[in-house]
Design a protein around this motif. Structure first.
Motif, PDB file in Angstrom:
ATOM      1  N   LEU A   1       0.877  -1.173   0.000  1.00  0.00           N
ATOM      2  CA  LEU A   1       0.000   0.000   0.000  1.00  0.00           C
ATOM      3  C   LEU A   1       0.906   1.213   0.000  1.00  0.00           C
ATOM      4  O   LEU A   1       1.491   1.570   1.017  1.00  0.00           O
ATOM      5  CB  LEU A   1      -0.894  -0.026   1.243  1.00  0.00           C
ATOM      6  CG  LEU A   1      -2.085   0.929   1.294  1.00  0.00           C
ATOM      7  CD1 LEU A   1      -3.071   0.623   0.187  1.00  0.00           C
ATOM      8  CD2 LEU A   1      -2.777   0.830   2.652  1.00  0.00           C
ATOM      9  N   THR A   2       1.042   1.876  -1.166  1.00  0.00           N
ATOM     10  CA  THR A   2       2.123   2.867  -1.303  1.00  0.00           C
ATOM     11  C   THR A   2       1.661   4.300  -1.476  1.00  0.00           C
ATOM     12  O   THR A   2       2.483   5.205  -1.383  1.00  0.00           O
ATOM     13  CB  THR A   2       3.001   2.498  -2.508  1.00  0.00           C
ATOM     14  OG1 THR A   2       2.198   2.492  -3.700  1.00  0.00           O
ATOM     15  CG2 THR A   2       3.644   1.143  -2.324  1.00  0.00           C
ATOM     16  N   SER A   3       0.395   4.521  -1.713  1.00  0.00           N
ATOM     17  CA  SER A   3      -0.070   5.898  -1.924  1.00  0.00           C
ATOM     18  C   SER A   3      -1.341   6.146  -1.131  1.00  0.00           C
ATOM     19  O   SER A   3      -1.980   5.204  -0.640  1.00  0.00           O
ATOM     20  CB  SER A   3      -0.313   6.150  -3.419  1.00  0.00           C
ATOM     21  OG  SER A   3      -1.240   5.228  -3.941  1.00  0.00           O
ATOM     22  N   SER A   4      -1.688   7.417  -1.008  1.00  0.00           N
ATOM     23  CA  SER A   4      -2.889   7.767  -0.236  1.00  0.00           C
ATOM     24  C   SER A   4      -4.098   7.026  -0.782  1.00  0.00           C
ATOM     25  O   SER A   4      -4.257   6.859  -1.997  1.00  0.00           O
ATOM     26  CB  SER A   4      -3.121   9.277  -0.283  1.00  0.00           C
ATOM     27  OG  SER A   4      -2.057   9.942   0.388  1.00  0.00           O
ATOM     28  N   THR A   5      -4.943   6.573   0.132  1.00  0.00           N
ATOM     29  CA  THR A   5      -6.001   5.636  -0.225  1.00  0.00           C
ATOM     30  C   THR A   5      -7.340   6.102   0.310  1.00  0.00           C
ATOM     31  O   THR A   5      -7.444   6.571   1.439  1.00  0.00           O
ATOM     32  CB  THR A   5      -5.675   4.240   0.353  1.00  0.00           C
ATOM     33  OG1 THR A   5      -4.426   3.808  -0.168  1.00  0.00           O
ATOM     34  CG2 THR A   5      -6.744   3.235   0.008  1.00  0.00           C
ATOM     35  N   ASP A   6      -8.381   5.936  -0.527  1.00  0.00           N
ATOM     36  CA  ASP A   6      -9.761   6.217  -0.115  1.00  0.00           C
ATOM     37  C   ASP A   6     -10.553   4.914  -0.115  1.00  0.00           C
ATOM     38  O   ASP A   6     -10.521   4.151  -1.096  1.00  0.00           O
ATOM     39  CB  ASP A   6     -10.430   7.208  -1.067  1.00  0.00           C
ATOM     40  CG  ASP A   6      -9.808   8.599  -0.985  1.00  0.00           C
ATOM     41  OD1 ASP A   6      -9.208   8.903   0.067  1.00  0.00           O
ATOM     42  OD2 ASP A   6      -9.922   9.361  -1.958  1.00  0.00           O
ATOM     43  N   ILE A   7     -11.248   4.650   0.976  1.00  0.00           N
ATOM     44  CA  ILE A   7     -12.137   3.489   1.078  1.00  0.00           C
ATOM     45  C   ILE A   7     -13.540   4.013   1.344  1.00  0.00           C
ATOM     46  O   ILE A   7     -13.806   4.609   2.385  1.00  0.00           O
ATOM     47  CB  ILE A   7     -11.694   2.546   2.208  1.00  0.00           C
ATOM     48  CG1 ILE A   7     -10.315   1.962   1.907  1.00  0.00           C
ATOM     49  CG2 ILE A   7     -12.712   1.427   2.410  1.00  0.00           C
ATOM     50  CD1 ILE A   7      -9.755   1.098   3.022  1.00  0.00           C
ATOM     51  N   THR A   8     -14.406   3.814   0.365  1.00  0.00           N
ATOM     52  CA  THR A   8     -15.780   4.301   0.474  1.00  0.00           C
ATOM     53  C   THR A   8     -16.745   3.142   0.267  1.00  0.00           C
ATOM     54  O   THR A   8     -16.672   2.434  -0.742  1.00  0.00           O
ATOM     55  CB  THR A   8     -16.067   5.396  -0.562  1.00  0.00           C
ATOM     56  OG1 THR A   8     -15.140   6.466  -0.384  1.00  0.00           O
ATOM     57  CG2 THR A   8     -17.479   5.930  -0.412  1.00  0.00           C
ATOM     58  N   SER A   9     -17.630   2.930   1.236  1.00  0.00           N
ATOM     59  CA  SER A   9     -18.583   1.835   1.132  1.00  0.00           C
ATOM     60  C   SER A   9     -19.778   2.100   2.040  1.00  0.00           C
ATOM     61  O   SER A   9     -19.624   2.542   3.173  1.00  0.00           O
ATOM     62  CB  SER A   9     -17.924   0.508   1.524  1.00  0.00           C
ATOM     63  OG  SER A   9     -18.868  -0.528   1.598  1.00  0.00           O
ATOM     64  N   GLN A  10     -20.969   1.795   1.518  1.00  0.00           N
ATOM     65  CA  GLN A  10     -22.184   1.908   2.308  1.00  0.00           C
ATOM     66  C   GLN A  10     -22.526   0.606   3.026  1.00  0.00           C
ATOM     67  O   GLN A  10     -23.275   0.595   3.986  1.00  0.00           O
ATOM     68  CB  GLN A  10     -23.362   2.299   1.400  1.00  0.00           C
ATOM     69  CG  GLN A  10     -23.194   3.639   0.699  1.00  0.00           C
ATOM     70  CD  GLN A  10     -23.071   4.793   1.673  1.00  0.00           C
ATOM     71  OE1 GLN A  10     -23.909   4.959   2.568  1.00  0.00           O
ATOM     72  NE2 GLN A  10     -22.028   5.594   1.512  1.00  0.00           N
ATOM     73  N   LYS A  11     -21.950  -0.504   2.559  1.00  0.00           N
ATOM     74  CA  LYS A  11     -22.267  -1.811   3.122  1.00  0.00           C
ATOM     75  C   LYS A  11     -21.263  -2.281   4.181  1.00  0.00           C
ATOM     76  O   LYS A  11     -21.584  -3.093   5.044  1.00  0.00           O
ATOM     77  CB  LYS A  11     -22.292  -2.852   1.999  1.00  0.00           C
ATOM     78  CG  LYS A  11     -23.526  -2.799   1.118  1.00  0.00           C
ATOM     79  CD  LYS A  11     -24.696  -3.485   1.811  1.00  0.00           C
ATOM     80  CE  LYS A  11     -25.886  -3.603   0.876  1.00  0.00           C
ATOM     81  NZ  LYS A  11     -27.017  -4.312   1.528  1.00  0.00           N
ATOM     82  N   LEU A  12     -20.045  -1.787   4.129  1.00  0.00           N
ATOM     83  CA  LEU A  12     -18.961  -2.283   4.960  1.00  0.00           C
ATOM     84  C   LEU A  12     -19.285  -2.159   6.451  1.00  0.00           C
ATOM     85  O   LEU A  12     -19.661  -1.088   6.922  1.00  0.00           O
ATOM     86  CB  LEU A  12     -17.672  -1.529   4.644  1.00  0.00           C
ATOM     87  CG  LEU A  12     -16.375  -2.113   5.195  1.00  0.00           C
ATOM     88  CD1 LEU A  12     -16.113  -3.497   4.608  1.00  0.00           C
ATOM     89  CD2 LEU A  12     -15.208  -1.180   4.900  1.00  0.00           C
ATOM     90  N   ARG A  13     -19.086  -3.270   7.182  1.00  0.00           N
ATOM     91  CA  ARG A  13     -19.357  -3.296   8.612  1.00  0.00           C
ATOM     92  C   ARG A  13     -18.088  -3.533   9.441  1.00  0.00           C
ATOM     93  O   ARG A  13     -17.991  -3.038  10.567  1.00  0.00           O
ATOM     94  CB  ARG A  13     -20.385  -4.384   8.942  1.00  0.00           C
ATOM     95  CG  ARG A  13     -21.777  -4.071   8.411  1.00  0.00           C
ATOM     96  CD  ARG A  13     -22.744  -5.199   8.734  1.00  0.00           C
ATOM     97  NE  ARG A  13     -24.092  -4.853   8.317  1.00  0.00           N
ATOM     98  CZ  ARG A  13     -24.978  -4.209   9.067  1.00  0.00           C
ATOM     99  NH1 ARG A  13     -24.644  -3.850  10.297  1.00  0.00           N
ATOM    100  NH2 ARG A  13     -26.179  -3.930   8.617  1.00  0.00           N
ATOM    101  N   HIS A  14     -17.126  -4.278   8.904  1.00  0.00           N
ATOM    102  CA  HIS A  14     -15.916  -4.598   9.652  1.00  0.00           C
ATOM    103  C   HIS A  14     -14.715  -4.441   8.721  1.00  0.00           C
ATOM    104  O   HIS A  14     -14.684  -5.033   7.644  1.00  0.00           O
ATOM    105  CB  HIS A  14     -15.985  -6.024  10.202  1.00  0.00           C
ATOM    106  CG  HIS A  14     -17.245  -6.321  10.967  1.00  0.00           C
ATOM    107  ND1 HIS A  14     -17.434  -5.889  12.266  1.00  0.00           N
ATOM    108  CD2 HIS A  14     -18.379  -6.965  10.605  1.00  0.00           C
ATOM    109  CE1 HIS A  14     -18.634  -6.275  12.673  1.00  0.00           C
ATOM    110  NE2 HIS A  14     -19.232  -6.927  11.685  1.00  0.00           N
ATOM    111  N   LEU A  15     -13.735  -3.657   9.163  1.00  0.00           N
ATOM    112  CA  LEU A  15     -12.559  -3.370   8.349  1.00  0.00           C
ATOM    113  C   LEU A  15     -11.297  -3.562   9.177  1.00  0.00           C
ATOM    114  O   LEU A  15     -11.194  -3.074  10.302  1.00  0.00           O
ATOM    115  CB  LEU A  15     -12.618  -1.932   7.817  1.00  0.00           C
ATOM    116  CG  LEU A  15     -11.389  -1.431   7.051  1.00  0.00           C
ATOM    117  CD1 LEU A  15     -11.178  -2.237   5.773  1.00  0.00           C
ATOM    118  CD2 LEU A  15     -11.531   0.058   6.733  1.00  0.00           C
ATOM    119  N   SER A  16     -10.327  -4.304   8.606  1.00  0.00           N
ATOM    120  CA  SER A  16      -9.024  -4.499   9.254  1.00  0.00           C
ATOM    121  C   SER A  16      -7.930  -4.181   8.250  1.00  0.00           C
ATOM    122  O   SER A  16      -7.921  -4.721   7.141  1.00  0.00           O
ATOM    123  CB  SER A  16      -8.867  -5.948   9.748  1.00  0.00           C
ATOM    124  OG  SER A  16      -9.842  -6.269  10.721  1.00  0.00           O
TER     125      SER A  16
END
Length: 459
Positions: A361-376
Motif C-alpha cells: 500500500l504505497t499511496s494515499s487511499t480512499d475506502i468508500t462503502s455503504q455496506k462495509l461493517r468490519h474493516l481491518s
C-alpha cells in the motif's frame, strides 16, 4: 510355669486366633466384593475405548477373554508414535540413529499395525488414522488395514504418511493408494490422504457418500477431479494442500460448499477453473513469491474469499466475487492503492467484512462503502513508501482494526463505529500515533497496544 505366664500365653493365643479369624473374614469379604462389585460392561468398555493401542495390547497378558470381548470396543483406531511406541513425535527419536535403525522403526511400526489388524475381532470400526512416515514397502499392511476398515463400516480414514523429521538423507517412496480398496463402500464420509500416490484407474464410484476430502502432498490429475465430479454426489468440503498439479484443473462439483487450495506451488503456470454453483467459501494461498495460478471462479453463491498470493488483479479479477460478503487479502505485492480497492468496493457490492494484511500500500487511499461493517488494515505499506493518508467513509462501519507504521493521517467517517482495535506501539515515531480516535466519541469498545511513553499523550 507360673500362673502369670499362663495368662500371658493364653492372651497371646487368643489374639492370634482372633487375628486369623479377622483375616478369614477379610478374605471372604474381598471375594464377595469381587463377585458382587465387578465393573459393569459399559464402564469396562469406556476404559478400553480410551486406551492407547500399545496399552490395549498389554491387556492380552492379563486376560485372553479381554482380547475377544473388549478389543472390539475400540472402534476409533489411531496408529501413531504415541499409541504404538513411547514417543510423542518423530523428533523424539534419537537423531544419531543409523539409517538401518530408522528403517527398523518403520518396519516395527508396520509389523505392530499388521498384528493388531490380524487379532482385531470387533464388529465395527468407525475411524482409522495412521500418522507415521510409512511408504510403499509397507503397502501390504496398509492395504489390509484399509480393507478391514471398509468391511467393518469405517466412516473416516486418515493416512498421514509425511515425515516430520528434517532428515533428508533418504526419501520414502510414497504409498501407492488403490481406489479399488474403497469399492462397494457406502459408509466412508471423510478421507484424508497425505504423501500418497493415487493409482489409476481413478474410479471413485465407492465414495458416493463422501462429504470431506483432503489431499496433502498428492499429485492431482484432471482424471481424478472428473471422477470426483461424476461419483461424489454429496461432497461438501474439498482441500488441496501443498499438492502438485500435473495439468490445468477444472473443479466442477455442484454440491461443493467449501474449497481450499492452499500452500500450492507454481512450477509451471496452470489454470484453475472453479465451477461450483453452491460454493460458499474459497481459500487460496500460494508459496511462490512472484507467481500465482490464474483462477476463473464461476460460483454465484460464493460469500467468503480468502486469498494469499503475490498478484491479484489479472490472475483473479472481480468477476466471480460479486456476491462476496467477506474477503481477506494477504501478502499482495501488487499495490492495493490502485484499481484493487476501487474495484473491490464498487464491484463487490455486498461486501461487509474486509481484511487487508501484509499488503503493498504505497499511496494515499480512499475506502468508500455503504455496506462495509468490519474493516481491518494490518501491517500494510511498503517501507518508507507507505501512504501518507488513508480516508475511510463507511456509513455502516461497526468495527475497525488498524496496525501500521508510517501512515501519518487516518480520516474516519463512520457514525455507527463502536469498536476499535488500535496498535499505537508501531507508530511511536509518528506525530499522531492515536489517529482518529479522539474524533470518534461514540466508540464503546476500545482496545490499544501502546508503549508506556505514550500513556501521557492519551489525555
Amino acid at each position: 510355669m507360673t500362673s502369670s505366664t499362663n495368662i500371658v500365653i493364653s492372651s497371646q493365643l487368643h489374639k492370634m486366633s482372633q487375628g486369623i479369624n479377622d483375616v478369614a473374614v477379610a478374605i471372604k469379604r474381598c471375594k464377595k466384593l469381587q463377585s458382587e462389585c465387578e465393573l459393569p460392561d459399559c464402564v469396562i468398555s469406556y476404559i478400553f475405548s480410551k486406551l492407547a493401542l500399545k496399552d490395549l495390547v498389554k491387556t492380552s497378558a492379563l486376560s485372553k477373554r479381554w482380547i475377544h470381548e473388549y478389543w472390539g470396543l475400540k472402534t476409533e483406531l489411531n496408529f501413531d508414535l504415541h499409541t504404538m511406541f513411547d514417543y510423542n513425535t518423530i523428533q523424539d527419536l534419537p537423531k544419531s540413529l543409523p539409517l538401518f535403525q530408522r528403517f527398523h522403526f518403520q518396519s516395527e511400526f508396520a509389523t505392530r499395525l499388521d498384528q493388531f489388524v490380524l487379532h482385531y475381532k470387533g464388529d465395527m470400526i468407525s475411524s482409522i488414522r495412521v500418522k507415521f512416515p510409512l511408504g510403499n514397502e509397507h503397502r501390504d499392511a496398509i492395504d489390509r488395514l484399509i480393507s478391514k476398515g471398509i468391511a467393518k463400516g469405517a466412516k473416516r480414514i486418515e493416512l498421514l504418511f509425511s515425515s516430520e523429521t528434517n532428515d533428508t538423507t533418504h526419501s520414502i517412496l510414497p504409498y501407492k493408494f488403490s481406489l479399488t480398496l474403497l469399492s462397494d463402500n457406502d459408509s466412508l464420509t471423510y478421507l484424508h490422504l497425505q504423501n500418497c500416490l493415487v493409482l489409476e484407474p481413478m474410479n471413485l464410484s465407492g465414495l458416493k457418500n463422501l462429504r470431506t476430502l483432503v489431499f496433502h502432498l498428492v499429485d492431482v490429475k484432471q482424471k481424478l477431479l472428473q471422477s470426483l465430479s461424476s461419483n461424489c454426489s454429496h461432497l461438501l468440503d474439498f482441500t488441496l494442500d501443498d499438492c502438485h498439479f500435473t495439468s490445468s484443473l477444472i473443479i466442477n462439483i455442484p454440491t461443493l460448499l467449501r474449497l481450499n487450495i492452499v500452500n500450492c506451488r507454481v512450477n509451471i503456470e496452470r489454470y484453475i477453473d472453479i465451477i461450483a454453483s453452491n460454493l460458499s467459501s474459497f481459500e487460496y494461498s500460494c508459496n511462490d513469491r512472484f507467481r500465482v495460478h490464474p483462477i476463473n471462479i464461476k460460483s454465484h453463491m460464493l460469500s467468503k474469499f480468502i486469498y494469499r498470493g503475490a498478484r491479484f488483479s489479472k490472475p483473479i479479477g472481480f468477476f466471480g466475487l460479486k456476491n462476496v460478503t467477506t474477503i481477506v487479502l494477504d501478502g499482495l505485492t501488487e499495490n492495493l492503492s490502485g484499481n484493487i480497492l476501487n474495484n473491490l468496493f464498487s464491484d463487490c457490492f455486498k461486501l461487509e467484512n474486509a481484511t487487508f494484511k501484509n499488503c503493498c500500500l504505497t499511496s494515499s487511499t480512499d475506502i468508500t462503502s455503504q455496506k462495509l461493517r468490519h474493516l481491518s488494515i494490518i501491517d500494510c505499506g511498503f517501507g518508507e513508501y507507505s501512504p501518507y493518508a488513508i480516508t475511510i467513509d463507511a456509513l455502516n462501519l461497526l468495527s475497525f482494526e488498524y496496525s501500521g507504521q508510517n501512515t501519518h493521517i487516518i480520516y474516519v467517517t463512520a457514525p455507527k463505529l463502536l469498536k476499535i482495535f488500535w496498535n499505537a506501539a508501531v507508530r511511536e515515531k509518528i506525530p499522531h500515533p492515536f489517529g482518529p480516535i479522539e474524533s470518534l466519541p461514540h466508540i464503546e469498545n476500545l482496545a490499544m497496544i501502546i508503549y508506556p511513553s505514550q500513556v501521557a499523550n492519551l489525555g
